[in-house]
Scaffold this active site. Structure first.
Site, PDB file in Angstrom:
ATOM      1  CB  ALA A  16      -0.941   0.000   1.203  1.00 21.32           C
ATOM      2  N   GLY A  18       3.185   1.656  -2.328  1.00 20.60           N
ATOM      3  CA  GLY A  18       3.775   1.689  -3.683  1.00 20.60           C
ATOM      4  C   GLY A  18       3.093   2.711  -4.596  1.00 20.60           C
ATOM      5  CG  LEU A  20      -1.116  -0.369  -8.654  1.00 17.85           C
ATOM      6  CD1 LEU A  20      -1.376   0.051 -10.098  1.00 17.85           C
ATOM      7  CD2 LEU A  20      -1.161  -1.890  -8.543  1.00 17.85           C
ATOM      8  CB  ALA A  21      -0.930   1.828  -3.230  1.00 16.16           C
ATOM      9  CE  LYS A 179      -7.826   0.582 -19.059  1.00 16.98           C
ATOM     10  NZ  LYS A 179      -7.626   1.930 -18.552  1.00 16.98           N
ATOM     11  CG  ASP A 232       4.113  -3.594 -17.945  1.00 18.44           C
ATOM     12  OD1 ASP A 232       3.646  -3.886 -16.832  1.00 18.44           O
ATOM     13  OD2 ASP A 232       4.068  -2.443 -18.410  1.00 18.44           O
ATOM     14  CG  HIS A 237      -3.194  -4.535 -19.730  1.00 21.06           C
ATOM     15  ND1 HIS A 237      -3.728  -5.090 -18.598  1.00 21.06           N
ATOM     16  CD2 HIS A 237      -2.267  -3.629 -19.295  1.00 21.06           C
ATOM     17  CE1 HIS A 237      -3.157  -4.541 -17.530  1.00 21.06           C
ATOM     18  NE2 HIS A 237      -2.261  -3.667 -17.927  1.00 21.06           N
ATOM     19  CE  LYS A 333       5.408   1.465 -20.066  1.00 17.45           C
ATOM     20  NZ  LYS A 333       4.101   1.657 -19.465  1.00 17.45           N
TER      21      LYS A 333
HETATM   22  C1  BG6 Z   1      -0.158  -1.445 -16.243  1.00 13.83           C
HETATM   23  C2  BG6 Z   1       1.241  -1.518 -16.788  1.00 13.83           C
HETATM   24  O1  BG6 Z   1      -0.646  -2.725 -15.955  1.00 13.83           O
HETATM   25  O2  BG6 Z   1      -0.999  -0.840 -17.208  1.00 13.83           O
HETATM   26  C3  BG6 Z   1       1.734  -0.130 -17.180  1.00 13.83           C
HETATM   27  O3  BG6 Z   1       2.087  -2.063 -15.805  1.00 13.83           O
HETATM   28  C4  BG6 Z   1       0.764   0.524 -18.135  1.00 13.83           C
HETATM   29  O4  BG6 Z   1       3.032  -0.183 -17.760  1.00 13.83           O
HETATM   30  C5  BG6 Z   1      -0.644   0.485 -17.529  1.00 13.83           C
HETATM   31  O5  BG6 Z   1       1.167   1.870 -18.315  1.00 13.83           O
HETATM   32  C6  BG6 Z   1      -1.678   1.038 -18.483  1.00 13.83           C
HETATM   33  O6  BG6 Z   1      -2.903   1.115 -17.801  1.00 13.83           O
HETATM   34  P1  BG6 Z   1      -3.926   2.258 -18.102  1.00 13.83           P
HETATM   35  O7  BG6 Z   1      -5.153   1.886 -17.346  1.00 13.83           O
HETATM   36  O8  BG6 Z   1      -3.312   3.535 -17.601  1.00 13.83           O
HETATM   37  O9  BG6 Z   1      -4.120   2.268 -19.577  1.00 13.83           O
END
Ligand code: BG6
Length: 486
Positions: A16, A18, A20-21, A179, A232, A237, A333
């Site tokens: 928590a 980090g 991402l959190a 999403k 990643d 995704h 990226k």
């Molecule tokens: C994350 C990846 O899972 O998804 C990131 O680790 C990426 O590298 C991100 O930028 C993208 O997610 P979103 O919701 O911002 O499109």
């Protein structure tokens, strides 16, 4: 609109402190609390840093000015510092049990592991040692992606974790499945005859899945440099988006039927061949007029790193529906914009009768746009005024926020909500993970046969030259910022 409020749980968020959190999880929790979607469930943020709750709130900037709902979130927020190697699991368990009792949670516990996957097992062992995985009440556990580093490590992780949890209790997170537009793919396809009837190889020329980001990998190099772009985002995704686009009609909306249908696609993905895969790494360049570093100059990235920050490939889905329809993927990226789209490109029938049509992207396209400006956009031909044969590409748009307002759920908001509700639909099943790793492991093994000289693309542009050739040799073109008709 009535909101389903799940029964009270103690929600424990590991990792928590980090990035991402801070960027995604806490704002999503604030939205849930503000909308009354998780009732009075207490939220316990767990990190190694030995700080007080107030210090945590300050460090993570949980303040009203930062995002809406932060003040309400604070009322349900706790912080607990744990070192899983050193601390007493029973003392921790006692704190959680008391919290559960005080908030009428009936020992329903939801664990969210926003941790590197090497820590999943030690963290689960810590909970188990305190007795938190057994006893009355529901116990659920969510694992952030990526689940493993490759098929072998994922298999090992799965075996370790299934000694402690059964598949019913496990929620493997891929926030893309939360999403709104991704959830809409199913509805769009299977609730509308006009789309489902053309969704096959007799009408579709090819499909493009693009996940382009303008920003670099700076600040997360400890994770990103060991993972690379394929692990990643492609393994998770991209492949999930592709599976939803290509799957057959599920037998029902039961989560297992939907996951069965996605699994078939993932299993039938054809391994990429070496001439149909390109990896890349960005060098310095200009993004929105500003000079930016190359990947190797980013903070904490080794100066000789060979980690890929870009991938493009072509694959096929070996089912009757998709025979001979290529699926092209482009993701990276520091590209030419921030956009995530599924472009379904229809056969070009215009040239059979009309001679003059735009040169680039001269097709009808159904574009499902995940970001920005979520929506569905249909690009089609019309006649230019006062001409008979001169065609123009025009469009019809469904703009999601224009129709449903701007307060639609964020991906992580749905992830937490569905976890607490106990619905697996937007989580990834083990067999899907296996099939996805199998595909990306092969892709990476095939891709390294090329002798890349990194960096091989300029920040702020459309990716490596070889990726452009990958599609143009098939007489098709990427739908990039420049050549899309909006
Ligand atoms: C994350 C990846 O899972 O998804 C990131 O680790 C990426 O590298 C991100 O930028 C993208 O997610 P979103 O919701 O911002 O499109």
């Amino acid at each position: 609109m009535s909101v389903e409020v799940p029964k009270n749980h103690v929600l424990l968020v590991f990792g928590a402190t980090g990035d991402l959190a801070q960027k995604k999880l806490l704002p999503a929790l604030a939205r849930l609390v503000r909308k009354g979607k998780i009732g009075e469930s207490p939220i316990v943020c767990i990190g190694r840093r030995n700080i007080s709750r107030d210090e945590y709130i300050d460090i993570m900037d949980v303040h009203e000015g930062t995002y809406a709902g932060a003040e309400q979130l604070k009322e349900q927020l706790h912080y607990y510092s744990v070192d899983i190697k050193e601390d007493d699991p029973e003392e921790f368990a006692q704190f959680i049990q008391e919290l559960s009792h005080d908030h009428n949670c009936n020992d329903n516990l939801a664990f969210y592991f926003a941790l590197p996957n090497v820590l999943f097992k030690p963290a689960a062992d810590f909970l188990n040692a305190g007795g938190l995985l057994n006893g009355p009440g529901d116990k659920k556990v969510a694992f952030e992606k990526p689940f493993g580093q490759d098929l072998e490590s994922a298999q090992e992780l799965h075996e370790q974790l299934t000694q402690l949890f059964n598949e019913e209790q496990i929620y493997r997170v891929d926030h893309y499945l939360g999403k709104e537009l991704i959830e809409n793919v199913l509805v769009f396809r299977f609730a509308n005859a006009m789309f489902e009837h053309i969704w096959c190889n007799s009408c579709i020329d090819h499909v493009q899945v693009t996940l382009a980001e303008e920003f670099g990998a700076g600040g997360r190099a400890d994770y990103y440099d060991t993972a690379g772009h394929v692990r990643d985002v492609v393994q998770s995704h991209i492949l999930q988006a592709l599976a939803l686009t290509a799957m057959e009609r599920p037998a029902s909306l039961d989560p297992e039927d939907i996951r069965d249908a996605k699994h078939i696609v993932l299993n039938q993905l054809q391994p990429v061949t070496s001439e149909n895969v390109v990896l890349g790494q960005y060098g310095s360049g200009k993004v929105k007029g500003e000079q930016v570093n190359g990947y190797r100059q980013e903070e904490d990235v080794p100066a000789d790193s060979n980690t890929e920050t870009f991938a493009a490939f072509k694959t096929y889905v070996d089912t009757d529906r998709w025979q001979n329809v290529p699926f092209y993927v482009r993701t990276g990226k520091r590209l030419d914009g921030n956009y995530v789209e599924i472009n379904v490109v229809l056969n070009d029938i215009s040239s059979q009768l009309f001679e003059e049509h735009p040169q680039l992207a001269n097709h009808d396209v159904i574009r499902i746009r995940l970001k920005p400006d979520e929506g569905i956009h249909i690009q089609f031909h019309t006649k230019q005024p006062e001409t008979r044969k001169r065609l123009e590409l025009t469009s019809m748009d469904f703009c999601y926020p224009c129709t449903f307002g701007t307060d639609t759920p964020e991906a992580y908001e749905s992830v937490f909500h569905e976890l607490l509700k106990g619905d697996h639909t937007i989580f990834v099943r083990w067999d899907e993970i296996q099939a996805s790793w199998r595909f990306t492991d092969t892709l990476l093994q095939t891709a390294v046969q090329h002798d890349y000289t990194f960096p091989n693309y300029t920040a702020g542009k459309g990716g490596p030259e070889a990726a452009i050739n990958l599609i143009e040799k098939d007489k098709r073109t990427w739908l990039t910022v420049e050549n899309k008709r909006e």
